[in-house]
Design a protein around this motif. Structure first.
Motif, mmCIF file in Angstrom:
data_model
loop_
_atom_site.group_PDB
_atom_site.id
_atom_site.type_symbol
_atom_site.label_atom_id
_atom_site.label_comp_id
_atom_site.label_asym_id
_atom_site.label_seq_id
_atom_site.Cartn_x
_atom_site.Cartn_y
_atom_site.Cartn_z
ATOM 1 N N LEU A 135 0.819 -1.209 0.000
ATOM 2 C CA LEU A 135 0.000 0.000 0.000
ATOM 3 C C LEU A 135 0.858 1.266 0.000
ATOM 4 C CD1 LEU A 135 -2.646 -1.102 2.671
ATOM 5 C CD2 LEU A 135 -2.807 -1.257 0.171
ATOM 6 N N ASP A 136 0.304 2.312 -0.629
ATOM 7 C CA ASP A 136 0.914 3.637 -0.530
ATOM 8 C C ASP A 136 0.718 4.132 0.894
ATOM 9 O OD1 ASP A 136 1.451 3.543 -3.260
ATOM 10 O OD2 ASP A 136 -0.356 4.674 -3.800
ATOM 11 N N ASN A 137 1.501 5.138 1.298
ATOM 12 C CA ASN A 137 1.373 5.634 2.669
ATOM 13 C C ASN A 137 0.050 6.358 2.917
ATOM 14 O OD1 ASN A 137 1.878 7.955 1.255
ATOM 15 N ND2 ASN A 137 3.629 8.612 2.487
ATOM 16 N N THR A 138 -0.724 6.641 1.858
ATOM 17 C CA THR A 138 -2.040 7.269 2.021
ATOM 18 C C THR A 138 -3.179 6.251 1.987
ATOM 19 O OG1 THR A 138 -2.188 7.652 -0.353
ATOM 20 C CG2 THR A 138 -1.282 9.445 0.990
ATOM 21 N N GLU A 139 -2.838 4.973 1.873
ATOM 22 C CA GLU A 139 -3.866 3.925 1.780
ATOM 23 C C GLU A 139 -3.961 3.136 3.081
ATOM 24 O OE1 GLU A 139 -4.032 2.584 -2.837
ATOM 25 O OE2 GLU A 139 -2.218 1.965 -1.745
ATOM 26 N N ASP A 140 -5.173 2.872 3.503
ATOM 27 C CA ASP A 140 -5.470 2.027 4.657
ATOM 28 C C ASP A 140 -6.598 1.109 4.207
ATOM 29 O OD1 ASP A 140 -5.730 0.897 7.155
ATOM 30 O OD2 ASP A 140 -6.826 2.595 8.004
ATOM 31 N N ILE A 141 -6.241 -0.049 3.669
ATOM 32 C CA ILE A 141 -7.187 -0.920 2.983
ATOM 33 C C ILE A 141 -7.236 -2.288 3.657
ATOM 34 C CG2 ILE A 141 -7.641 -2.136 0.814
ATOM 35 C CD1 ILE A 141 -6.334 0.231 -0.634
ATOM 36 N N THR A 142 -8.445 -2.760 3.900
ATOM 37 C CA THR A 142 -8.668 -4.111 4.415
ATOM 38 C C THR A 142 -9.263 -4.947 3.288
ATOM 39 O OG1 THR A 142 -9.098 -3.240 6.618
ATOM 40 C CG2 THR A 142 -9.877 -5.484 6.152
ATOM 41 N N VAL A 143 -8.731 -6.148 3.078
ATOM 42 C CA VAL A 143 -9.238 -7.055 2.044
ATOM 43 C C VAL A 143 -10.382 -7.870 2.622
ATOM 44 C CG1 VAL A 143 -8.654 -8.970 0.502
ATOM 45 C CG2 VAL A 143 -6.962 -7.175 0.974
ATOM 46 N N CYS A 144 -11.473 -7.997 1.858
ATOM 47 C CA CYS A 144 -12.639 -8.786 2.257
ATOM 48 C C CYS A 144 -12.934 -9.794 1.161
ATOM 49 C CB CYS A 144 -13.872 -7.900 2.409
ATOM 50 S SG CYS A 144 -13.654 -6.465 3.435
ATOM 51 N N LEU A 145 -13.215 -11.016 1.541
ATOM 52 C CA LEU A 145 -13.656 -12.038 0.594
ATOM 53 C C LEU A 145 -15.145 -12.263 0.837
ATOM 54 C CD1 LEU A 145 -10.697 -14.571 0.798
ATOM 55 C CD2 LEU A 145 -11.098 -12.784 -0.891
ATOM 56 N N LEU A 146 -15.955 -11.913 -0.156
ATOM 57 C CA LEU A 146 -17.405 -11.968 -0.003
ATOM 58 C C LEU A 146 -18.016 -12.976 -0.969
ATOM 59 C CD1 LEU A 146 -18.121 -8.132 0.177
ATOM 60 C CD2 LEU A 146 -17.787 -9.715 2.079
ATOM 61 N N SER A 147 -19.128 -13.542 -0.570
ATOM 62 C CA SER A 147 -19.857 -14.459 -1.449
ATOM 63 C C SER A 147 -20.603 -13.659 -2.512
ATOM 64 C CB SER A 147 -20.852 -15.296 -0.645
ATOM 65 O OG SER A 147 -21.918 -14.469 -0.193
ATOM 66 N N GLU A 148 -21.017 -14.340 -3.559
ATOM 67 C CA GLU A 148 -21.831 -13.708 -4.603
ATOM 68 C C GLU A 148 -23.087 -13.102 -3.990
ATOM 69 O OE1 GLU A 148 -24.642 -15.269 -8.175
ATOM 70 O OE2 GLU A 148 -22.633 -16.141 -8.119
ATOM 71 N N ASP A 149 -23.748 -13.833 -3.092
ATOM 72 C CA ASP A 149 -24.971 -13.328 -2.459
ATOM 73 C C ASP A 149 -24.705 -12.064 -1.647
ATOM 74 O OD1 ASP A 149 -26.515 -15.323 -3.577
ATOM 75 O OD2 ASP A 149 -26.491 -16.587 -1.772
ATOM 76 N N GLU A 150 -23.570 -12.015 -0.951
ATOM 77 C CA GLU A 150 -23.239 -10.819 -0.160
ATOM 78 C C GLU A 150 -23.027 -9.601 -1.059
ATOM 79 O OE1 GLU A 150 -20.928 -12.432 3.778
ATOM 80 O OE2 GLU A 150 -19.948 -12.782 1.840
ATOM 81 N N VAL A 151 -22.354 -9.786 -2.184
ATOM 82 C CA VAL A 151 -22.118 -8.677 -3.102
ATOM 83 C C VAL A 151 -23.438 -8.221 -3.724
ATOM 84 C CG1 VAL A 151 -20.923 -7.927 -5.207
ATOM 85 C CG2 VAL A 151 -19.744 -9.396 -3.555
ATOM 86 N N ARG A 152 -24.267 -9.171 -4.139
ATOM 87 C CA ARG A 152 -25.574 -8.817 -4.701
ATOM 88 C C ARG A 152 -26.413 -8.033 -3.682
ATOM 89 N NH1 ARG A 152 -27.775 -11.911 -9.259
ATOM 90 N NH2 ARG A 152 -26.239 -13.408 -9.978
ATOM 91 N N GLU A 153 -26.403 -8.478 -2.446
ATOM 92 C CA GLU A 153 -27.161 -7.799 -1.392
ATOM 93 C C GLU A 153 -26.654 -6.372 -1.193
ATOM 94 O OE1 GLU A 153 -30.007 -7.179 1.608
ATOM 95 O OE2 GLU A 153 -29.892 -8.727 0.074
ATOM 96 N N MET A 154 -25.343 -6.178 -1.255
ATOM 97 C CA MET A 154 -24.785 -4.834 -1.120
ATOM 98 C C MET A 154 -25.253 -3.923 -2.263
ATOM 99 S SD MET A 154 -20.927 -5.602 0.168
ATOM 100 C CE MET A 154 -20.560 -3.874 0.438
ATOM 101 N N LEU A 155 -25.391 -4.481 -3.459
ATOM 102 C CA LEU A 155 -25.889 -3.697 -4.588
ATOM 103 C C LEU A 155 -27.363 -3.334 -4.390
ATOM 104 C CD1 LEU A 155 -24.253 -5.543 -7.604
ATOM 105 C CD2 LEU A 155 -23.913 -3.141 -6.986
ATOM 106 N N VAL A 156 -28.155 -4.315 -4.004
ATOM 107 C CA VAL A 156 -29.598 -4.112 -3.841
ATOM 108 C C VAL A 156 -29.891 -3.096 -2.730
ATOM 109 C CG1 VAL A 156 -31.739 -5.271 -3.118
ATOM 110 C CG2 VAL A 156 -30.234 -6.343 -4.800
ATOM 111 N N THR A 157 -29.100 -3.104 -1.672
ATOM 112 C CA THR A 157 -29.341 -2.206 -0.534
ATOM 113 C C THR A 157 -28.572 -0.892 -0.654
ATOM 114 O OG1 THR A 157 -27.580 -3.282 0.725
ATOM 115 C CG2 THR A 157 -29.841 -4.112 1.044
ATOM 116 N N ASP A 158 -27.960 -0.654 -1.803
ATOM 117 C CA ASP A 158 -27.193 0.579 -2.058
ATOM 118 C C ASP A 158 -26.004 0.745 -1.121
ATOM 119 O OD1 ASP A 158 -28.898 1.243 -4.143
ATOM 120 O OD2 ASP A 158 -30.213 2.436 -2.858
#
Length: 180
Positions: A135-158
């Motif tokens: 990461l660059d010194n301006t980045e603070d990123i956490t990696v998440c592994l999500l299921s297809e259903d979790e990603v779809r739900e995030m889209l549907v719920t904005d």
């Protein structure tokens, strides 16, 4: 139909903010003395999927909205860098994932009325962990592994509000459903 640029003045030339004011003449002869354009380099984002079907997402703070957001891996294409190479680099730097089979899924614009750049959206299947994050010194990123259903739900719920990420994800799921 194309406008004629009569004059251009740069108001800001910073690495992350270049703004110009154009004086333009429309085809009907009307002169618009203050048309503002924000110049950006090319952007990329990646729908990265592991062999197990998990979506590799990143979680980071987004100061503009003041929220922690879960998003696709995304970034800037370096000068003279091919967008695919930039996408591979960003995925590796932000998540440590790499490899897999890559395809360009779409090229979109955040706002063609006031921005001059394009976003190249890739799908990378069968990516695997190959390294640690860089990461660059301006980045603070956490990696998440999500299921297809979790990603779809995030889209549907904005919960995914970044339009340059929502659009390729909606297309991805629509194409999966239609078997394309």
């Amino acid at each position: 139909m194309k406008w004629r640029v009569i004059d251009t003045e740069y108001l800001s030339r910073r690495p992350w903010l270049t703004v110009r004011r154009d004086t333009v003449e429309l085809p009907n002869g009307t002169v618009h003395p203050e048309y503002y354009v924000i110049e950006y380099p090319k952007w990329i984002n990646v729908i990265a999927i592991t062999p197990e079907g998990k979506y590799v997402m990143v979680k980071q703070y987004r100061h503009g909205l003041g929220v922690v957001a879960t998003e696709l891996c995304a970034g800037v294409v370096e000068e003279n860098e091919d967008p695919l190479d930039g996408a591979r680099r960003e995925l590796l730097e932000e998540t440590g994932f790499g490899g897999g089979e890559w395809e360009l899924s779409m090229v979109i614009s955040a706002n063609p009325g006031s921005q001059n750049n394009l976003t190249y959206c890739y799908t990378a299947r069968n990516v695997v962990p190959v390294d640690s994050q860089h990461l660059d010194n301006t980045e603070d990123i956490t990696v998440c592994l999500l299921s297809e259903d979790e990603v779809r739900e995030m889209l549907v719920t904005d919960d995914i509000r970044q339009s340059l990420m929502a659009a390729p994800l909606w297309k991805h799921f629509a194409m999966m459903k239609s078997g394309i």
